[in-house]
Design a protein around this motif. Sequence first.
Motif, PDB file in Angstrom:
ATOM      1  N   THR A  63      82.965  79.207  35.533  1.00 20.99           N
ATOM      2  CA  THR A  63      83.180  77.730  35.239  1.00 20.99           C
ATOM      3  C   THR A  63      83.027  77.590  33.851  1.00 20.99           C
ATOM      4  O   THR A  63      84.074  76.713  33.184  1.00 20.99           O
ATOM      5  N   SER A  64      82.219  78.332  33.102  1.00 18.55           N
ATOM      6  CA  SER A  64      82.162  78.095  31.409  1.00 18.55           C
ATOM      7  C   SER A  64      83.562  78.778  31.129  1.00 18.55           C
ATOM      8  O   SER A  64      84.246  78.032  30.190  1.00 18.55           O
ATOM      9  N   ALA A  65      83.967  79.671  31.407  1.00 19.79           N
ATOM     10  CA  ALA A  65      85.364  80.391  30.930  1.00 19.79           C
ATOM     11  C   ALA A  65      86.569  79.407  31.316  1.00 19.79           C
ATOM     12  O   ALA A  65      87.285  79.437  30.573  1.00 19.79           O
ATOM     13  N   ILE A  66      86.536  78.896  32.606  1.00 21.02           N
ATOM     14  CA  ILE A  66      87.606  77.974  32.965  1.00 21.02           C
ATOM     15  C   ILE A  66      87.513  76.617  31.867  1.00 21.02           C
ATOM     16  O   ILE A  66      88.599  76.392  31.492  1.00 21.02           O
ATOM     17  N   VAL A  87      90.772  84.667  35.057  1.00 22.79           N
ATOM     18  CA  VAL A  87      90.408  84.434  36.521  1.00 22.79           C
ATOM     19  C   VAL A  87      91.920  84.542  37.370  1.00 22.79           C
ATOM     20  O   VAL A  87      92.848  84.127  36.647  1.00 22.79           O
ATOM     21  N   ALA A  88      91.879  84.469  38.580  1.00 21.57           N
ATOM     22  CA  ALA A  88      93.089  84.475  39.304  1.00 21.57           C
ATOM     23  C   ALA A  88      93.531  82.771  39.413  1.00 21.57           C
ATOM     24  O   ALA A  88      92.482  82.016  39.479  1.00 21.57           O
ATOM     25  N   LEU A  89      94.819  82.565  39.521  1.00 20.98           N
ATOM     26  CA  LEU A  89      95.197  81.282  39.632  1.00 20.98           C
ATOM     27  C   LEU A  89      94.379  80.646  40.886  1.00 20.98           C
ATOM     28  O   LEU A  89      94.225  79.427  41.049  1.00 20.98           O
ATOM     29  N   ARG A  90      94.471  81.538  41.945  1.00 21.21           N
ATOM     30  CA  ARG A  90      93.627  81.076  43.231  1.00 21.21           C
ATOM     31  C   ARG A  90      92.389  80.206  43.155  1.00 21.21           C
ATOM     32  O   ARG A  90      92.109  79.211  43.568  1.00 21.21           O
ATOM     33  N   THR A  91      91.644  80.896  41.985  1.00 18.31           N
ATOM     34  CA  THR A  91      90.166  80.529  41.444  1.00 18.31           C
ATOM     35  C   THR A  91      90.464  79.041  41.218  1.00 18.31           C
ATOM     36  O   THR A  91      89.347  78.288  41.508  1.00 18.31           O
ATOM     37  N   LEU A  92      91.242  78.771  40.534  1.00 19.44           N
ATOM     38  CA  LEU A  92      91.495  77.372  40.247  1.00 19.44           C
ATOM     39  C   LEU A  92      91.777  76.495  40.934  1.00 19.44           C
ATOM     40  O   LEU A  92      91.289  75.365  41.281  1.00 19.44           O
ATOM     41  N   TYR A  93      92.573  76.765  42.042  1.00 20.77           N
ATOM     42  CA  TYR A  93      92.819  75.902  43.154  1.00 20.77           C
ATOM     43  C   TYR A  93      91.841  75.953  43.903  1.00 20.77           C
ATOM     44  O   TYR A  93      91.431  74.725  44.612  1.00 20.77           O
ATOM     45  N   LEU A  94      90.772  76.790  44.311  1.00 23.29           N
ATOM     46  CA  LEU A  94      89.594  76.713  44.805  1.00 23.29           C
ATOM     47  C   LEU A  94      88.555  75.788  44.466  1.00 23.29           C
ATOM     48  O   LEU A  94      87.848  75.205  45.193  1.00 23.29           O
TER      49      LEU A  94
END
Length: 191
Positions: free
Chosen positions: A13-16, A43-50
């Motif tokens: 979360t902090s990195a994003i 992170v993977a793009l999918r992580t952002l969408y999740l």
Amino acid sequence: MQRARAARVARTTSAIDAAVLREVGERGHADLRLASVARRAGVALRTLYLRSEGKDALVDGALRRRAATLGRRVERWQPTATSADGVLDELVALHQRTYRAERLLLESLVTSGAPTAPAILRSLDRVRLAIIARAVDRLERMGALAVARDDAIGLLHAVLAYPTWRAALTGPSRRRAPRLMTEMLRSALLR
């Protein structure tokens, strides 16, 4: 096991959030690309969408989390100086430290064009007004104010606002700006 997972989630979360703030700061809200955020955050793009429903929710979450952390850190401030000059010095120093540490967040709130940025900025401003009022109340109890309490709060609020601060630091006075602002406030507010 749960602690390790919680720590990993917090790091992600902090990195994003940091990547969102950097990207918004560089590109603005309109030109933000989630792929760039994911790459920068590692992170993977999918992580952002999740983690969010889209760009607006991702930016809003990052701005709100970072602003909440800043607000909690700053709202506890109390002037400790025993002299009027010391109270002003502490108040200006607090703003200087905060603006230096949170420049990326504040720039994003002021210039990014993110839809929720004005509301977040207003909430931070309420915290700032509270600490300014605390300092002015201290000066008033000392009998040091040369102007009315509300006028002192208004002047401090205007002079120590982030856009004013940014203009002062990037203008001709540069590094001397905090000292010059303190001297100006001292001469305008104190007996």
